[in-house]
Design an enzyme around this catalytic site. Sequence first.
Site, PDB file in Angstrom:
ATOM      1  CB  SER A  63      -0.948   0.015   1.207  1.00  0.00           C
ATOM      2  OG  SER A  63      -0.230   0.129   2.406  1.00  0.00           O
ATOM      3  CE  LYS A 141      -3.110   2.292   4.657  1.00  0.00           C
ATOM      4  NZ  LYS A 141      -2.862   1.356   3.529  1.00  0.00           N
TER       5      LYS A 141
END
Length: 260
Positions: A63, A141
């Site tokens: 990701s 993230k």
Amino acid sequence: MSDSPQDPSDRSDPNGDDPKRKPREKKQRSFWRELPILIIVALLLSFLLQTFVARVYLIPSESMEPTLHGCAGCTGDRIVVEKIGYRFGEPEPGDVVVFRGPDSWNSEFVSTRSSNTIARGAQEIGSLIGVVAPDENDLVKRVIATGGQTVECCDDQGRVLVDGKPLDETYITMDFPFTPGTLTCDTELKSGRCFSPVTVPEGNIWVMGDNRSNSADSRFHVSDELMGTVPVDNVIGKAFLIALPPSRWGSIDSPNIQGQ
């Protein structure tokens, strides 16, 4: 009996000790007796450092490619996350952060602990000293927007907007297709980049993976009670260094993506 003076060299201490005899050296403690103490001290220091200063995390997914490397069945990056900075401030746009996923983000979380009681106990102890990953939904993230800001996608060039201004995201190399006039947010067939405006609540952040085409980030959870945002209280720390493997060693940039 002789009355001649006694040779001083023949004198002895009344307690029977020879004044010429060197003091007895204290016997050094055996290394093997000290080893358990050294191990306990090392484990305690490791626990304190991991809890309050910094911790190493393994990147398990794709990701955050290409910034952070991770994939199923391969050796992912091990990153160092410092915990001190956010005790005196809050995450800023552009920071790469590790955080505990909100409850609504836990649907895909699978425990990594063994079903064997002894093995599970050993894993928990290993987690405390940082040699085993914690058994929680810790995610990594990049911060895109903070409390009070409105985030959406996209402008006519396919860029994410915060408060109406496009972000400067040079780190993105993987994203959904966006073709002006053919595949945008206004065409009948919309680009996968598109999402409606979201105003981030105060005390929360909006996060996205650098691999925009393969990241279950704030966009994926926009329908939950927090509108996909993450409470700042859930943030564990800021990722600042790739420690392993050696070929990937280096710092993790926190660019000024909003240009402010």
